[in-house]
Motif scaffolding. Structure first.
Motif, mmCIF file in Angstrom:
data_model
loop_
_atom_site.group_PDB
_atom_site.id
_atom_site.type_symbol
_atom_site.label_atom_id
_atom_site.label_comp_id
_atom_site.label_asym_id
_atom_site.label_seq_id
_atom_site.Cartn_x
_atom_site.Cartn_y
_atom_site.Cartn_z
ATOM 1 N N GLY A 32 42.718 33.330 37.187
ATOM 2 C CA GLY A 32 44.244 33.717 37.323
ATOM 3 C C GLY A 32 44.541 34.118 35.540
ATOM 4 N N GLY A 33 46.026 34.318 35.493
ATOM 5 C CA GLY A 33 46.455 34.813 34.341
ATOM 6 C C GLY A 33 46.986 33.568 33.720
ATOM 7 N N PHE A 34 47.589 33.731 32.409
ATOM 8 C CA PHE A 34 48.498 32.753 31.670
ATOM 9 C C PHE A 34 49.859 32.827 32.538
ATOM 10 C CE2 PHE A 34 50.845 31.456 27.839
ATOM 11 C CZ PHE A 34 50.712 30.160 27.836
ATOM 12 N N LEU A 47 49.412 35.791 37.852
ATOM 13 C CA LEU A 47 48.648 36.734 38.323
ATOM 14 C C LEU A 47 48.809 37.969 38.224
ATOM 15 C CD1 LEU A 47 48.138 34.646 41.705
ATOM 16 C CD2 LEU A 47 46.722 34.369 39.690
ATOM 17 N N ASP A 48 47.986 38.770 37.761
ATOM 18 C CA ASP A 48 48.171 40.165 37.499
ATOM 19 C C ASP A 48 47.322 40.932 38.486
ATOM 20 O OD1 ASP A 48 45.390 39.889 36.835
ATOM 21 O OD2 ASP A 48 45.617 40.161 34.545
ATOM 22 N N HIS A 67 44.580 42.697 38.667
ATOM 23 C CA HIS A 67 43.242 42.329 38.751
ATOM 24 C C HIS A 67 42.931 41.074 39.371
ATOM 25 C CE1 HIS A 67 39.185 42.343 37.161
ATOM 26 N NE2 HIS A 67 39.234 40.905 36.879
ATOM 27 N N ALA A 68 43.804 39.826 38.987
ATOM 28 C CA ALA A 68 43.434 38.689 39.835
ATOM 29 C C ALA A 68 43.944 38.596 41.243
ATOM 30 C CB ALA A 68 44.305 37.616 39.001
ATOM 31 N N GLU A 86 43.901 30.428 33.088
ATOM 32 C CA GLU A 86 43.844 30.223 31.964
ATOM 33 C C GLU A 86 44.828 29.360 31.117
ATOM 34 O OE1 GLU A 86 43.576 32.307 28.305
ATOM 35 O OE2 GLU A 86 42.228 32.412 30.246
ATOM 36 N N GLN A 90 38.521 37.437 34.398
ATOM 37 C CA GLN A 90 39.497 38.312 33.897
ATOM 38 C C GLN A 90 39.243 39.518 33.567
ATOM 39 O OE1 GLN A 90 40.741 35.350 31.114
ATOM 40 N NE2 GLN A 90 42.769 34.779 32.109
#
Length: 296
Positions: free
Chosen positions: A130-132, A135-136, A138-139, A162, A92
């Motif tokens: 991944g994100g919480f 997916l942002d 960057h991901a 995450e 991340q």
């Protein structure tokens, strides 16, 4: 023939032995100041303890820019007799300074491919995150690069989820949009979100499910682990399960992690789910999950 790419060269998948499918020998992050894993002697001691308990292979998920110390890994593998699989990839964005991200963003896929194919010490998997619960940008960017590198090399893709969330978003992107076969994806940290329905959906999709980080009291890794594994086994998905220690800080050394996986968790799992299950998740499944038909 499919092989696992270790830091000492390609190894027939059947020779991995008992595998810690997700751990760290070296790790550095601005989110963990003062807790760096940067002691070579401590890493060697951890590997020897793992070996003495019957361990054969450790898969280090430390990606680019986080102190993975590739040059140290072949010597550690020779000294301890433990096979080591290293990672390329990117975590991340919060684990890097802005200058690092600006420097690595250009040519990301090509950097991953070079790490896997031409580097002096070659990686054997691609780690992304991944994100919480989603997916942002960057991901999505790093996963697109990982998919491209996978298609060029066959390398497996390991994904940090995450707090164990976002598994289906990851599979929708990697497998649905970017064409990665589900059997080439390892989803990490499933035990941190003990959502059996999601576990079963991911297993039915064909991905590997890594339950890692035993004895982290702030995560549901120990007290819900057996329920999660029993549900997967009873549904016929024991062939999708991987186990790892995920030691990420110096303070965790000497406690849970590689020794805990085999000293404490292995006999408890054998009593609960049987020796065949234990051998499958520690030996058979990693041999398939981390193998690839590497280009020559």
């Amino acid at each position: 023939m499919s092989a696992v790419r270790t830091v000492l060269g390609d190894l027939p998948a059947g020779e991995l032995g008992v595998c810690d499918a997700h751990d760290h020998l070296f790790l550095r992050s601005p989110l963990l100041p003062g807790q760096e894993l940067d002691d070579r002697d401590a890493a060697a001691a951890e590997l020897r303890a793992f070996r003495e308990l019957g361990g054969g292979t450790v898969v280090q998920w430390t990606p680019r820019g986080m102190g993975r110390r590739l040059a140290e890994l072949p010597g550690l593998a020779r000294e301890t007799g433990v096979h080591i699989v290293a990672a390329t990839g990117l975590h991340q964005a919060v684990h890097y300074g802005p200058d690092v991200l600006e420097r690595v963003d250009d040519g990301l896929m090509e950097s991953f491919i070079a790490d896997l194919t031409t580097a002096p010490v070659r990686a054997g998997l691609i780690k992304v995150a991944g994100g919480f619960h989603g997916l942002d940008d960057h991901a999505r960017r790093t996963m697109a690069a990982a998919a491209g590198a996978h298609h060029a090399t066959g390398a497996p893709i390991a994904v940090h989820l995450e707090l164990g969330t976002g598994a289906m978003d990851v599979l929708d992107l990697l497998c649905g949009q970017l064409g990665v076969a589900p059997g080439k994806v390892v989803l990490g940290h499933l035990g941190r979100c003990p959502d059996t329905r999601t576990h079963l959906r991911a297993a039915r999709a064909g991905a590997y499910l890594a339950f890692d980080g035993p004895s982290r009291a702030h995560h549901a890794t120990d007290w819900r682990l057996f329920d999660a594994l029993t549900a997967l086994a009873e549904a016929g998905h024991a062939d999708r399960v991987l186990l790892g220690g995920d030691t990420t800080t110096a303070a965790a050394r000497g406690g849970p992690g590689m020794p805990h996986l085999l000293r404490v968790l292995r006999p408890a799992l054998a009593e609960e789910l049987g020796e065949d299950f234990v051998r499958q998740v520690l030996v058979g499944n990693p041999a398939r999950a981390f193998a690839a038909d590497w280009p020559r």
